[in-house]
Scaffold this motif. Structure first.
Motif, short mmCIF file in Angstrom:
data_model
loop_
_atom_site.label_atom_id
_atom_site.label_comp_id
_atom_site.label_asym_id
_atom_site.label_seq_id
_atom_site.Cartn_x
_atom_site.Cartn_y
_atom_site.Cartn_z
N LEU A 58 0.82 -1.20 0.00
CA LEU A 58 0.00 0.00 0.00
C LEU A 58 0.86 1.26 0.00
N ALA A 59 2.02 1.19 0.68
CA ALA A 59 2.94 2.32 0.65
C ALA A 59 3.45 2.54 -0.78
N GLY A 60 3.80 1.45 -1.46
CA GLY A 60 4.22 1.56 -2.85
C GLY A 60 3.11 2.08 -3.74
N ALA A 61 1.88 1.65 -3.47
CA ALA A 61 0.75 2.10 -4.28
C ALA A 61 0.52 3.59 -4.12
N THR A 62 0.77 4.13 -2.93
CA THR A 62 0.64 5.57 -2.71
C THR A 62 1.60 6.33 -3.61
N VAL A 63 2.85 5.87 -3.65
CA VAL A 63 3.85 6.49 -4.53
C VAL A 63 3.44 6.33 -6.00
N GLY A 64 2.99 5.12 -6.34
CA GLY A 64 2.63 4.85 -7.72
C GLY A 64 1.45 5.67 -8.22
N SER A 65 0.47 5.91 -7.35
CA SER A 65 -0.70 6.67 -7.78
C SER A 65 -0.34 8.10 -8.15
N PHE A 66 0.54 8.73 -7.37
CA PHE A 66 0.99 10.08 -7.71
C PHE A 66 1.87 10.06 -8.96
N THR A 67 2.73 9.07 -9.06
CA THR A 67 3.60 8.96 -10.24
C THR A 67 2.79 8.72 -11.51
N GLY A 68 1.73 7.91 -11.39
CA GLY A 68 0.93 7.58 -12.56
C GLY A 68 0.32 8.80 -13.22
N GLY A 69 -0.16 9.77 -12.41
CA GLY A 69 -0.75 10.97 -12.98
C GLY A 69 0.24 11.78 -13.79
N ALA A 70 1.46 11.95 -13.24
CA ALA A 70 2.48 12.71 -13.94
C ALA A 70 2.94 11.99 -15.21
N LEU A 71 3.12 10.68 -15.13
CA LEU A 71 3.54 9.91 -16.31
C LEU A 71 2.48 9.96 -17.40
N ALA A 72 1.20 9.83 -17.00
CA ALA A 72 0.12 9.85 -17.99
C ALA A 72 0.03 11.18 -18.71
N ASP A 73 0.31 12.27 -18.00
CA ASP A 73 0.30 13.59 -18.64
C ASP A 73 1.49 13.77 -19.57
N LYS A 74 2.63 13.24 -19.19
CA LYS A 74 3.86 13.47 -19.96
C LYS A 74 3.98 12.54 -21.16
N PHE A 75 3.75 11.25 -20.94
CA PHE A 75 4.00 10.25 -21.98
C PHE A 75 2.74 9.72 -22.64
N GLY A 76 1.58 10.05 -22.12
CA GLY A 76 0.35 9.49 -22.65
C GLY A 76 -0.09 8.27 -21.87
N ARG A 77 -1.34 7.84 -22.12
CA ARG A 77 -1.92 6.76 -21.32
C ARG A 77 -1.32 5.39 -21.69
#
Length: 554
Positions: free
Chosen positions: A162-181
Motif C-alpha cells: 500500500l505504501a508503494g501504491a501511494t507512490v505509484g498513484s501520484f507517479t501515474g498521474g504525472a507519467l500519464a500527462d507526460k508520456f500518454g496513457r
C-alpha cells in the motif's frame, strides 16, 4: 483537413464569449440568434468538406438548444449558487453554438472500444490480485520466512504494497500527462513484473518487502490510469457501464487471489506460485497496449489533431470523427491552456471539485472494505467458521456479482443514487456484524451472521462505493487537471488504505471487533449525508459537457 476542422470548431467556441458579451451589454437576442444560424451553416459546410463529403441529414445537423440548461447545483450544494448565473450563461452560449449529433442516429459504429477496455482491465485484475493474494498466503509465507510469531513484520508485508501504491498513484498521474496513457501502461508493467518475481522467489523478509513495494508501485499506477483511460475512450452512452468494468475486474482479481489460495492446505509452498503467476497479466498488459490507441482527449490536448482523429476512427468509426473533434474543441475552453501543475489543484477554480474526489475515496476506505478483504479469513476463523478460506472466496464472489449488477445499473440509475444506496447498505451490514458479536442472544448464530453480514456488506459496497468513485472522478475533473486530480484522489485512497492495513489488527485487539465495525457503520452514514449534498449526477453527459458545466470559463 485537420486545420479546417480545428478552425471551424475554434471559431464557434470563440463565439460563445462574444455572445455572452452581447447579452451582458443588452444587445438584442434576435441578433445573437441570427449569428448562431450563420455560424451553424458555416460550420456544417466546413465539416462536410473536411470529412470527404460525409452526408448529414437535416435532423442530424440540428442544434439541441434544450441541452443548454444543465443544472450543476448538486455538486457543491449551496456554494454553487453564487456562480449559477455565470455558469448558466456560459453553458447556454457553448451549447447553443455546438451542433449535436445524437448517438442514436449513427447506426452501428465501425469502431470498437471493448478490446482496448479489456486490455486496460488487465491492470485492474492485477490491482485486485495483489491486494487479495496476501490474505491466504500470509500464514504460509510467514512460516517459510521465519516470521510466524512476528505480527509487526507481517503487518509490514501487508502494508508495504500500500505504501508503494501511494507512490505509484501520484507517479501515474504525472507519467500519464507526460508520456500518454498507453505508454504509461507499458512502463507500469516493469515494476509489476519484477515485483511478482521477487515475491515468488524471496528467501528473506527484505526481498519479500522489496517485491511487495515494487508491485505496490505498479498497482498504484494502474489504479490511476485504468479508470482514466477507460473514461476517456468510452462513448458517452455506455461510459458508466464500461467505467464500472474497472471495479468488476478488480473484484475478479481479488476473487482469483482467494481461489488461488485453496491448494495451500495441501501444499504449503504454493504461496510462491500464487505470487509468481501475477507476472503473466503484467506482460500481457505491456504487449496489448502496444496495439491500443492513445486517448483522443490526451492527443487533442497535446495539439496532435491528426493522431487524435486516427484514434477516434479506431474507437468510434470514421463517421464520428468530426463530431468528437468538435466536442473536444468546445470542451477544452481554449486548449491553449497548459496541463495543470500540482498546486493548481488547490486553487479556487478547482479545489471544490478536487475535494469531492478525495472525500469519496476517503469514505470508501474508512468504511472498512479493505479491512474486510485483508482479514476476512481471520474474522471467519475467530467466529468459528471451519472453512475460512472458502468463506473468503464466497466474499470475493459476492463482490464480483454485485459489481456486475452495478455495471448494468450505472447508466440507468445514475452514479449518485447508487452511491447513497451502497453506503446505506454498508452501514446496515456493519451494524448487523457489530451486534452479532455483542448481543448474547445472537451468540449461538455469530458464525453464520459473520458470513451473512460480510457478504451483504461486500454486495452493498460493490453496488456503488466500489465502482463509482473511480468512474466519477475522471468525469467531473477538467481535462487539464484530470490525470493529476485522479492521482491526488487515489493518493488519499492509498494512504488511508495503508493505515488501515497496518493498524487494523492492533485496533481490533485493543477495542474489539464489535466496536471497530460500529465505527465503520458510522463512517458509512456520514458518507450518505456528504454525498447527498455534494456529489453531482453525471450519467448521460459527455466529459466535455460535464467540464463546461462544472468549470465555466473565467
Amino acid at each position: 483537413m485537420q486545420a479546417s476542422t480545428y478552425s471551424a470548431v475554434k471559431g464557434r467556441v470563440g463565439f460563445g464569449a462574444e455572445h455572452q458579451r452581447r447579452v451582458s451589454l443588452g444587445l438584442g437576442e434576435s441578433t445573437s440568434r441570427r449569428r448562431v444560424s450563420m455560424l451553424r451553416s458555416q460550420y456544417m459546410t466546413d465539416r462536410s468538406s473536411c470529412c470527404g463529403g460525409l452526408s448529414l441529414n437535416s435532423a442530424t445537423m440540428g442544434i439541441e438548444l434544450g441541452r443548454a440548461r444543465m443544472g450543476v447545483d448538486g455538486i457543491f450544494g449551496s456554494s454553487a449558487k453564487s456562480r449559477s448565473v455565470k455558469a448558466q450563461a456560459s453553458e447556454e452560449d457553448l451549447e447553443a453554438s455546438v451542433p449535436v449529433i445524437p448517438s442514436t442516429q449513427h447506426g452501428k459504429s465501425s469502431g470498437t472500444v471493448l478490446p482496448f477496455v479489456g486490455v486496460a482491465c488487465l491492470g485492474a485484475i492485477l490491482f485486485g490480485y495483489h491486494l487479495g493474494v496476501v490474505n491466504g498466503a500470509l500464514e504460509y509465507l510467514s512460516k517459510d520466512l521465519g516470521i510466524a510469531e512476528n505480527a509487526v513484520v507481517q503487518g509490514w508485508i501487508v502494508s508495504t504494497l500500500l505504501a508503494g501504491a501511494t507512490v505509484g498513484s501520484f507517479t501515474g498521474g504525472a507519467l500519464a500527462d507526460k508520456f500518454g496513457r498507453t505508454r504509461t501502461f507499458q512502463l507500469d508493467a516493469i515494476p509489476l513484473t519484477i515485483g511478482a518475481f521477487l515475491c515468488a522467489t524471496a528467501q528473506s523478509v527484505q526481498t519479500m518487502i522489496i517485491g511487495r513495494l515494487l508491485a505496490g508501485i505498479g498497482i498504484g499506477i494502474s489504479s490511476a490510469i485504468v479508470p482514466l483511460y477507460i473514461s476517456e475512450i468510452s462513448p458517452t452512452e455506455i461510459r458508466g457501464a464500461l467505467g464500472s468494468v474497472n471495479q468488476l475486474f478488480i473484484c475478479i482479481g481479488i476473487l482469483a487471489a482467494l481461489v488461488a489460495g485453496l491448494p495451500l492446505a495441501a501444499n504449503p509452498l504454493w504461496w510462491r506460485t500464487m505470487f509468481g503467476i501475477s507476472a503473466i497479466p503484467s506482460i500481457l498488459l505491456a504487449v496489448g497496449m502496444f496495439f491500443a490507441p492513445e486517448s483522443p482527449r490526451w492527443l487533442f490536448q497535446q495539439g496532435k489533431i491528426p493522431q487524435a482523429e486516427k484514434a477516434i476512427k479506431t474507437l468510434y468509426g470514421k463517421e464520428r470523427v468530426a463530431e468528437v473533434i468538435g466536442d473536444l474543441s468546445a470542451g477544452s475552453q481554449g486548449s491553449t491552456e497548459p496541463d495543470a501543475g500540482w498546486f493548481d489543484l488547490f486553487s479556487t477554480r478547482y479545489w471544490k471539485v478536487v475535494s469531492v474526489g478525495a472525500a469519496l475515496f476517503l469514505f470508501q476506505q474508512l468504511a472498512g472494505i479493505n479491512a474486510v478483504v485483508y482479514y476476512s479469513t481471520s474474522v471467519f476463523r475467530s467466529a468459528g467458521i471451519a472453512s475460512d478460506v472458502a468463506a473468503s472466496a464466497l466474499v470475493g464472489a459476492a463482490n464480483v456479482f454485485g459489481t456486475a449488477v452495478a455495471s448494468s445499473l450505472m447508466d440507468r440509475q445514475g452514479r449518485k443514487s447508487l452511491l447513497i444506496t451502497s453506503f446505506g447498505g454498508m452501514a446496515a451490514s456493519m451494524m448487523l456484524l457489530s451486534l452479532s458479536f455483542t448481543w448474547k442472544v445472537l451468540a449461538p448464530y455469530s458464525g453464520p451472521l459473520a458470513v451473512i453480514g460480510t457478504v451483504l456488506y461486500v454486495l452493498s459496497f460493490s453496488l456503488g462505493a466500489g465502482p463509482v468513485p473511480a468512474l466519477l472522478l475522471p468525469e467531473i475533473f477538467a481535462s487539464r487537471i484530470r490525470a493529476k486530480a485522479v492521482a491526488l484522489s487515489l493518493g488519499m485512497h492509498w494512504i488511508s488504505n495503508f493505515v488501515i492495513g497496518l493498524y487494523f489488527l492492533s485496533v481490533v485487539n485493543k477495542f474489539g471487533i464489535s466496536s471497530v465495525y460500529l465505527g465503520f457503520s458510522a463512517v458509512c452514514l456520514l458518507a450518505v449525508l456528504y454525498i447527498s449534498g455534494n456529489v453531482v449526477e453525471t450519467k448521460g453527459r459527455s466529459l466535455e459537457e460535464i467540464e463546461r458545466a462544472l468549470n465555466p470559463a473565467i
